[in-house]
Design a protein around this motif. Structure first.
Motif, mmCIF file in Angstrom:
data_model
loop_
_atom_site.group_PDB
_atom_site.id
_atom_site.type_symbol
_atom_site.label_atom_id
_atom_site.label_comp_id
_atom_site.label_asym_id
_atom_site.label_seq_id
_atom_site.Cartn_x
_atom_site.Cartn_y
_atom_site.Cartn_z
ATOM 1 N N THR A 38 0.484 6.048 -6.610
ATOM 2 C CA THR A 38 0.567 7.495 -6.506
ATOM 3 C C THR A 38 0.374 7.906 -5.064
ATOM 4 O O THR A 38 -0.330 7.263 -4.296
ATOM 5 N N THR A 39 1.009 8.991 -4.687
ATOM 6 C CA THR A 39 0.864 9.496 -3.328
ATOM 7 C C THR A 39 0.452 10.949 -3.373
ATOM 8 O O THR A 39 0.843 11.698 -4.259
ATOM 9 N N GLY A 40 -0.321 11.347 -2.419
ATOM 10 C CA GLY A 40 -0.800 12.715 -2.349
ATOM 11 C C GLY A 40 -1.846 12.814 -1.272
ATOM 12 O O GLY A 40 -2.339 11.806 -0.761
ATOM 13 N N PRO A 41 -2.228 14.011 -0.910
ATOM 14 C CA PRO A 41 -3.175 14.177 0.194
ATOM 15 C C PRO A 41 -4.523 13.535 -0.072
ATOM 16 O O PRO A 41 -5.187 13.093 0.853
ATOM 17 N N ASP A 42 -4.943 13.484 -1.350
ATOM 18 C CA ASP A 42 -6.261 12.941 -1.664
ATOM 19 C C ASP A 42 -6.185 11.599 -2.383
ATOM 20 O O ASP A 42 -7.198 11.086 -2.840
ATOM 21 N N SER A 43 -4.990 11.035 -2.516
ATOM 22 C CA SER A 43 -4.850 9.811 -3.293
ATOM 23 C C SER A 43 -5.124 8.584 -2.439
ATOM 24 O O SER A 43 -5.002 8.605 -1.214
ATOM 25 N N ASP A 44 -5.490 7.508 -3.096
ATOM 26 C CA ASP A 44 -5.731 6.226 -2.439
ATOM 27 C C ASP A 44 -4.379 5.573 -2.170
ATOM 28 O O ASP A 44 -3.602 5.334 -3.101
ATOM 29 N N ILE A 45 -4.072 5.265 -0.909
ATOM 30 C CA ILE A 45 -2.758 4.702 -0.588
ATOM 31 C C ILE A 45 -2.569 3.327 -1.212
ATOM 32 O O ILE A 45 -1.440 2.847 -1.329
ATOM 33 N N CYS A 46 -3.661 2.682 -1.622
ATOM 34 C CA CYS A 46 -3.563 1.369 -2.251
ATOM 35 C C CYS A 46 -3.615 1.447 -3.776
ATOM 36 O O CYS A 46 -3.599 0.402 -4.439
ATOM 37 N N SER A 47 -3.681 2.640 -4.313
ATOM 38 C CA SER A 47 -3.731 2.777 -5.763
ATOM 39 C C SER A 47 -2.491 2.152 -6.389
ATOM 40 O O SER A 47 -1.364 2.452 -6.010
ATOM 41 N N GLY A 48 -2.712 1.248 -7.329
ATOM 42 C CA GLY A 48 -1.601 0.554 -7.958
ATOM 43 C C GLY A 48 -1.062 -0.602 -7.151
ATOM 44 O O GLY A 48 -0.070 -1.221 -7.539
ATOM 45 N N ARG A 49 -1.722 -0.939 -6.022
ATOM 46 C CA ARG A 49 -1.228 -2.012 -5.155
ATOM 47 C C ARG A 49 -2.311 -3.042 -4.830
ATOM 48 O O ARG A 49 -2.052 -3.998 -4.101
ATOM 49 N N TYR A 50 -3.499 -2.860 -5.354
ATOM 50 C CA TYR A 50 -4.590 -3.779 -5.036
ATOM 51 C C TYR A 50 -4.322 -5.174 -5.605
ATOM 52 O O TYR A 50 -3.851 -5.321 -6.731
ATOM 53 N N VAL A 51 -4.649 -6.179 -4.816
ATOM 54 C CA VAL A 51 -4.528 -7.574 -5.241
ATOM 55 C C VAL A 51 -5.881 -8.255 -5.053
ATOM 56 O O VAL A 51 -6.519 -8.119 -4.004
ATOM 57 N N TYR A 52 -6.299 -8.972 -6.069
ATOM 58 C CA TYR A 52 -7.549 -9.732 -6.031
ATOM 59 C C TYR A 52 -7.230 -11.169 -5.633
ATOM 60 O O TYR A 52 -6.357 -11.806 -6.221
ATOM 61 N N LEU A 53 -7.913 -11.677 -4.622
ATOM 62 C CA LEU A 53 -7.694 -13.037 -4.128
ATOM 63 C C LEU A 53 -8.813 -13.945 -4.625
ATOM 64 O O LEU A 53 -9.983 -13.749 -4.295
#
Length: 576
Positions: A132-147
């Motif tokens: 999701t994108t927006g002024p208050d959204s996390d730019i990594c939301s939906g893109r996090y990867v656990y190593l």
């Protein structure tokens, strides 16, 4: 009389009240028992994905439970030939014998996973992690990867044992610079800047691991992760045991890894369906079906646990669901965005002397190979075709400067199948702005769907290998018939695609341009989200197809007979 009537009314009301209480008590006990029964049947087992052949694993002992028999196929990739056979094999639980013990690293008492989530309904604990994108959204939301931090035997120790990886040459140098290899010396002015390396085609898993260490949306909080990366160097591991070792040695690390993974809380969230690993070899090196020592490769990709994962390889199987092809590593690993644009502009300005070229060697022992025919046609074309023979003394094909110089001087680059469908040469040629000519759809079109356009005619030429075998086509005449404007448009498309086909230097990285690594991660997350939707909303009816029809659905969105079907009947075609 009035008092008697009043008394009778009280008595009737009393018995009515008693009866009502009894009925309500009975209903309460009945529905309580039903709820308890339903709760047990609903949550005792992990939620299954919409794919019918995936394996469920019991939460009590983390051992695989076979859901249904699955038909598997295998291609054995020998040094000089490929035998394609169809074998029916039930998916079996992971073998206990032969597993080598793996010492777990110390685990903190506080887990990043809320264990209470395991008893929640699937639609609550498996949200779709859309970006999701927006002024208050996390730019990594939906893109996090656990190593994962794996025990060292699965990666670091393999690197330390680099001299045993390849029987014919020292892989230690190839593993320098995080898998990029030694830096190229540009004595012939073929390359640009300092971002060129002698990169081996089998080091992709190391390059990918180094890249993901610097991934901007990496997280150690598994509750945020959209996908889980398992940094097992499967290709380098099996390479040590392909010749002269028994199947137990070839399978040892894969079996131990699955045993280690299935104990983790992260695995049990979706039973591996949100996990992925990169194996830097072709899929057939990991699809051995028998326990015969003379059979090729390991059985990593037919293990029940691996079938739940997404496995990224340099060549995938068109007939299986759990592997996905990503580009071979090329020699170019830029550290800045402008290095890419400068290289693209240089490829646009080149004067290309030859109509077409071929770099390779014949395959006389490989049944059905058209390489000999292609070499003959190239020689017959004289000035219009340039041949770089890879079976002559000195083998210039092993020298990046000779290969890239050839591709930069040609309009079209012929890319027939070799020991398997795909070739590293195809990506080297596109990097040089040369339009690839493919002879089998398995060489590119059903492979790199996250990286190449589905409309193959925009960037490549297809000539059926069957027509070449039958002598029905003259390659030179076929290429000369393509209008000049069309050639110019195709070459421009190839040059525009270059960023999608390269892996940037892990030590620096690109700022605004997405490379092959970025697209691969997006592809994995997209697949995991699709599986989550199937669990949450129910299976998509369009996904109800046989596994051996996977290539059709991925490319065309359906499993109807199509223009490529005749090319896959040698294996098993659903319409045959």
């Amino acid at each position: 009389m009035e008092k008697l009537n009043v008394g009778k009314c009280h008595i009737r009301f009393f018995w009515f009240f008693i009866s009502l209480c009894f009925a309500l008590s009975f209903l309460f006990l009945y529905f309580s028992s039903v709820t308890l029964f339903d709760g047990k049947s609903r949550y005792d087992y992990p939620v299954l994905s919409p794919y019918s052949n995936l394996m469920a694993i019991s939460e009590n002992d983390a051992k695989p439970i076979t859901r249904s028999p699955a038909t598997d196929h295998v291609m054995r990739n020998q040094s000089d030939s490929i035998d394609r056979v169809t074998v029916t094999n039930e998916a079996l639980p992971m073998e206990e014998k032969g597993d080598e013990p793996v010492e777990d690293k110390p685990v903190k008492e506080t887990s990043s996973i809320d264990k209470s989530k395991r008893s929640e309904p699937a639609d609550e604990r498996l949200p779709i992690t859309e970006n999701t994108t927006g002024p208050d959204s996390d730019i990594c939301s939906g893109r996090y990867v656990y190593l994962y931090d794996l025990p060292s035997r699965f990666n670091d120790e393999i690197i330390k044992d680099c001299r045993s990886i390849n029987l014919w040459y020292d892989m230690c140098r190839a593993l320098e610079n995080g898998g990029l290899g030694p830096q190229l010396v540009d004595t012939e002015k073929v390359f640009s800047h300092k971002s060129w390396y002698v990169t081996d085609q089998f080091t992709l898993e190391v390059i990918f691991h180094e890249r993901i260490k610097h991934y901007k949306c990496l997280t150690n909080d598994s509750s945020l992760a959209s996908a889980f990366y398992v940094p097992f160097y499967a290709g380098l591991d099996v390479s040590r045991y392909l010749w002269g070792f028994n199947t137990s040695m070839r399978d040892s690390a894969a079996l131990a890894l699955m045993k280690w993974l299935t104990k983790r809380d992260e695995w049990k969230l979706m039973w591996g369906r949100d996990h992925f690993l990169v194996a830097g070899r072709i899929t057939w090196d990991f699809r051995r079906l028998t326990e015969e020592d003379q059979d090729w490769g390991s059985k990593l990709m037919i293990l029940p646990e691996a079938k739940n994962m997404s496995v990224l390889v340099i060549e995938s199987s068109p007939w299986h669901r759990n592997d996905f092809a990503i580009p071979y590593p090329t020699y170019f690993h830029p550290s800045r965005d402008n290095e890419i644009s400068q290289w693209q502009n240089r490829m646009r300005r080149l004067k290309r002397r030859f109509l077409f070229c071929f770099a390779g060697a014949p395959r006389p022992n490989l049944k059905g190979s058209i390489r000999g025919d292609i070499i003959d046609q190239c020689i017959a074309s004289r000035r219009r075709c340039r041949l770089l023979s890879c079976d002559s003394g000195g083998n210039k094909c092993q020298k990046p400067s000779h290969v890239m110089k050839l591709f930069q001087s040609s309009v079209f680059c012929l890319q027939p199948s070799g020991d398997s469908y795909t070739r590293k040469s195809a990506f080297d040629s596109m990097l040089a702005g040369c339009i690839p000519v493919f002879f089998h759809p398995g060489s590119a079109y059903v492979q790199y769907l996250w990286h190449l356009p589905k409309n193959y005619s925009r960037y490549s030429v297809f000539i059926s290998e069957n027509d070449v075998k039958a002598g029905k086509v003259n390659i030179e005449e076929r290429l000369l018939r393509i209008p000049r404007d069309k050639v110019k448009s195709m070459r421009e498309k190839v040059i525009q695609m270059i960023p999608r086909l390269i892996y940037a230097d892990p030590r620096s990285g690109l700022q605004t341009i997405e490379d092959a690594f970025d697209l691969a991660v997006q592809g994995v997350i997209g697949r995991v989200n699709k599986i989550r939707r199937g669990i949450r909303d129910g299976p998509d009816s369009e996904m109800d197809y046989r596994e051996d029809e996977s290539w059709k659905y991925r490319l065309f969105g359906n499993v109807e007979r199509n223009e490529w079907s005749p090319f896959f009947t040698n294996w098993k075609d659903s319409d045959s």
